[in-house]
Write a protein that holds these residues in place. Structure first.
Motif, PDB file in Angstrom:
ATOM      1  N   LYS A   1       0.715  -1.286  -0.127  1.00 31.13           N
ATOM      2  CA  LYS A   1      -0.093  -0.109   0.152  1.00 31.13           C
ATOM      3  C   LYS A   1       0.716   1.340   0.147  1.00 31.13           C
ATOM      4  O   LYS A   1       0.653   2.274  -0.934  1.00 31.13           O
ATOM      5  CB  LYS A   1      -0.768   0.224   1.202  1.00 31.13           C
ATOM      6  N   SER A   2       1.632   1.562   0.980  1.00 31.39           N
ATOM      7  CA  SER A   2       2.609   2.694   0.937  1.00 31.39           C
ATOM      8  C   SER A   2       3.467   2.878  -0.073  1.00 31.39           C
ATOM      9  O   SER A   2       3.800   3.904  -0.654  1.00 31.39           O
ATOM     10  CB  SER A   2       3.416   2.678   2.208  1.00 31.39           C
TER      11      SER A   2
ATOM     12  N   GLN B   1       1.307   3.995  -3.089  1.00 28.13           N
ATOM     13  CA  GLN B   1       0.942   5.417  -2.650  1.00 28.13           C
ATOM     14  C   GLN B   1       2.035   6.403  -2.973  1.00 28.13           C
ATOM     15  O   GLN B   1       1.970   7.336  -3.821  1.00 28.13           O
ATOM     16  CB  GLN B   1       0.452   5.569  -1.219  1.00 28.13           C
TER      17      GLN B   1
ATOM     18  N   THR C   1       2.155   9.168  -5.855  1.00 26.06           N
ATOM     19  CA  THR C   1       2.186  10.548  -5.672  1.00 26.06           C
ATOM     20  C   THR C   1       3.423  11.256  -6.652  1.00 26.06           C
ATOM     21  O   THR C   1       3.043  12.186  -7.141  1.00 26.06           O
ATOM     22  CB  THR C   1       2.675  10.516  -4.307  1.00 26.06           C
TER      23      THR C   1
ATOM     24  N   TYR D   1      -0.871  11.325   0.710  1.00 23.33           N
ATOM     25  CA  TYR D   1      -1.045   9.999   0.427  1.00 23.33           C
ATOM     26  C   TYR D   1      -2.537   9.467   0.626  1.00 23.33           C
ATOM     27  O   TYR D   1      -2.946   8.609  -0.372  1.00 23.33           O
ATOM     28  CB  TYR D   1      -0.525   9.085   1.323  1.00 23.33           C
TER      29      TYR D   1
ATOM     30  N   ILE E   1      -4.486   9.354  -2.594  1.00 23.19           N
ATOM     31  CA  ILE E   1      -4.382   8.298  -3.500  1.00 23.19           C
ATOM     32  C   ILE E   1      -5.018   7.036  -3.189  1.00 23.19           C
ATOM     33  O   ILE E   1      -4.566   6.642  -1.988  1.00 23.19           O
ATOM     34  CB  ILE E   1      -2.923   8.223  -3.872  1.00 23.19           C
TER      35      ILE E   1
ATOM     36  N   THR F   1      -5.403   3.133  -3.272  1.00 25.52           N
ATOM     37  CA  THR F   1      -4.602   2.133  -3.672  1.00 25.52           C
ATOM     38  C   THR F   1      -5.523   0.622  -3.266  1.00 25.52           C
ATOM     39  O   THR F   1      -6.060   0.176  -4.068  1.00 25.52           O
ATOM     40  CB  THR F   1      -3.456   1.923  -2.921  1.00 25.52           C
TER      41      THR F   1
END
Ligand code: 5GP
Length: 649
Positions: A387-388, A391, A395, A434, A437, A439
């Motif tokens: 996920k991160s 993101q 970005t 974040y 966005i 995801t």
């Protein structure tokens, strides 16, 4: 420091040998005021006499008890000589003797304590204290208490024994059979009991399981020296159609296991770990090879693979139960387009709206997952961006796109001779947020209760046919389906009743409700406001009927955060030609541009809001679309559906 502690401890216990089992129950009287009793010496004599008798009795009992000869079985004898058996290495005979004597000791301890208490009771003068002691004496005499005490002592002694860290034998099953044979002639209670235990199918299955696990562990244990390093030899089975499920990386000359993927031979064997360096596979030297060569080599190999490894020096985290997380993807993913994916072959493609079962997040950048429905055909988990990670790169991608747009804009303005744009259209700063966005969203299964049916939201561009589908549902079963009573600011007509056709409210009241977010949607028509409130929808849900809504996509966010748990169905138009025919059958004659607009609008809706759709119906044929809609609605009663986990909190 340790020594001084040890010395101190020995000094404190001086004169009383440590570990003396019978000492504990005897010693309290030495400090006790009871010692000063006038009956002291007579009582002491009686106790000593009693202890003497007990000792003699115990010796008699233990004599001649060893009628099972461990030497009757070579294997038993070998096991008893195994240096790993126990830390202080008692012989088999000693262990057997200990095991048999322990319960007797415990009984004797209790008897002695009982005796001491009886004696103490005689020395007591007040009736209450005598009664209290008598209660304890009775408790000690109770058969259940004795059993519980023996059990407790046996368990605590087992616990204190250090268990070996590697298997002692891979032949527990054979040993069991041999012991059974030896016990055939034994008529002793313990012998019969042990035979009954060993012939129990569960115990036999346990031994079988033990042997196969032990065999595997022993294969791994083959640790030796190679090039001055401690190496281990690992054997694992790789079926022709089962992938190994591990990735490797080059680290200078070395080939190192970089990732172990769930569902492959490497993971199920538990023998390969991340960070292990591979020296040889089936005798073929691996050091110095490029990972592509290793890949090609392994692809051709199957059957028993023997790896010579330098085990990873990383401290393995304690194995913990992986919790599977179910995620709905809010973006399309194609592994072959992803230059960051560490291993292309392992990438898992998915589309916006797919449910992914994420089984490992050990690497936060690359999760291991299965696509919903694929688990049975796809044994090996695939890699998807975490996920991160997703993101962050989204970005970055956005800010690059925004910057280049801004740059183009500036050029355009410069050409036009304008000095500066008044207001920057860039949302670079916004794009670093974040949360903007999308995801993944964590999902859970939800089965609607019979008394609270999920509202059905039909979404689609004008002329896609969603409104007709709603009308048809309402007409076939008005008991089952209903619409929410809307609010309006217009005056009521003669036949209309407040709360039936509309909730008639003032403009001020309407606007206050809009401001406080009470409306899912609203609009103005001929200077009057109209809108559907969440409360109106809830009213239908509470009545046990299915609330049907025809909504614009912009209403989806409010509806989703309303706790109404809507089921969203997108009604997509068919091809332009088919749409023209369908509309013609309704007496409509749209222009080609209008038809194009419907299709274009639908594409936009799908692009921007597709992740919120639970199902899509392409309205090629109105009857088929209607039956598909009914099927989807009925399915909500029979099957649980994925909903955002946040809805269930
Ligand atoms: P009428 O005043 O004739 O009952 O309705 C006028 C218009 O308001 C109709 O086109 C109807 O579709 C629309 N309308 C009725 N209820 C709602 C509603 O809840 N929301 C919106 N946006 N329009 C509504």
């Amino acid at each position: 420091m340790i020594m001084s502690h040890l010395n101190g401890f020995v000094q404190e216990a001086s004169g009383q040998p440590m570990g003396h089992r019978e000492r504990a129950v005897d010693c309290p009287c030495e400090e006790s005021s009871l010692v000063k009793s006038p009956h002291n010496s007579a009582h002491m004599e009686r106790i000593q006499h009693y202890q003497e008798e007990l000792r003699r009795k115990r010796e008699d009992e233990s004599r001649g008890r060893l009628d099972i000869d461990p030497n009757a079985s070579l294997r038993l004898k070998k096991l008893s000589q195994n240096p790993k058996v126990g830390i202080d290495n008692p012989t088999f005979e000693e262990k057997e003797k200990d095991a048999k004597e322990e319960p007797q000791h415990h009984v004797a301890e209790l008897e002695e304590l009982q005796q001491a208490l009886k004696w103490a009771r005689c020395c007591l003068t007040d009736a209450q204290s005598q009664q209290d002691v008598e209660l304890v004496v009775q408790l000690l005499a109770n058969a259940d208490f004795k059993n519980a005490y023996s059990l407790y002592t046996a368990v605590s002694q087992q616990k204190s024994r250090v268990s070996p860290n590697s298997p002692l034998t891979v032949q527990a099953e054979d040993l069991c059979q041999e012991v059974q044979k030896i016990l055939q002639s034994s008529q002793q209670k313990e012998g019969l009991e042990l035979r009954a235990l060993l012939t129990n199918p569960h115990v036999q299955a346990l031994m079988q399981a033990h042997d196969s696990v032990a065999a595997q562990e022993m294969a791994e244990e083959n640790v030796t020296q190679y090039l001055g390093e401690t190496v281990k030899l690992v054997r694992l089975e790789k079926a022709r159609d089962t992938p190994l499920g591990a990735t490797v990386r080059n680290d200078m000359e070395s080939v190192v296991v970089s990732r172990v993927v769930k569902g492959g031979a490497a993971e199920s064997s538990g023998l390969l770990s991340e960070g292990d360096e591979i020296l040889e596979i089936n005798g073929i030297s691996i050091r110095g090879k490029h990972i592509n060569e290793v890949h090609d080599l392994l692809q051709q190999m199957h059957g028993t693979l023997t790896f010579l490894l330098i085990p990873s020096t990383q401290i393995k985290p304690a194995p913990h139960r992986q919790t599977v997380m179910h995620m709905r993807a809010y973006f399309d993913y194609n592994p072959s387009d992803d230059p960051f994916l560490p291993c292309r072959e392992l990438g898992l493609s998915f589309q916006k709206g797919d449910i992914l079962h994420v089984i490992s997040q050990e690497d936060p950048s690359w999760w291991q997952a299965y696509r919903d429905g694929d688990e049975d055909n796809q044994p090996l988990a695939g890699l998807v961006p975490g996920k991160s990670f997703q993101q962050q790169r989204e970005t970055m991608r956005k800010s690059i796109t925004d910057r280049s747009r801004e740059h183009q804009g500036k050029l355009w303005y410069a050409k036009k001779g304008k000095k500066q744009r008044k207001k920057s259209t860039s949302n670079v700063s916004k794009s670093t947020d974040y949360d903007d966005i999308l995801t993944y969203e964590e999902m859970s299964l939800y089965h609607q209760p019979a008394s609270r049916k999920r509202p059905i939201a039909l979404i689609g561009p004008t002329n896609s046919g969603h409104d007709e589908l709603r009308r048809r549902l309402l007409s076939i079963d008005p008991e089952k389906f209903a619409v929410a009573v809307p609010h309006t600011t217009r005056n009521s007509r003669i036949h209309e009743r407040n709360g039936r056709e509309y909730h008639f409210v003032s403009r001020a009241a309407f606007e206050t409700d809009v401001a406080s977010g009470k409306f899912i949607e609203f609009g103005e028509y001929e200077k009057n406001l109209y809108g559907t409130s969440t409360d109106s929808v809830r009213h239908v849900v509470n009545s046990g009927r299915i609330c049907l809504l025809c909504l614009h996509t912009r209403s989806l966010q409010v509806l989703r955060s309303s706790n109404l748990k809507p089921f969203v169905i997108f009604v997509a138009p068919p091809s332009q030609e088919r749409l023209r025919t369908l509309l013609a059958s309704e007496g409509k004659t749209p222009k080609p541009e209008e038809l194009k607009t419907v299709i274009e609008k639908a594409r936009e809706m799908e692009q921007n809001f597709g992740h919120f759709f639970d199902a899509t119906i392409v309205n090629v044929d109105p009857d088929q679309a209607f039956h598909e809609l009914l099927r989807l609605i009925n399915k909500l009663d029979t099957e649980p559906q994925w909903v955002p986990t946040s809805w269930l909190c």
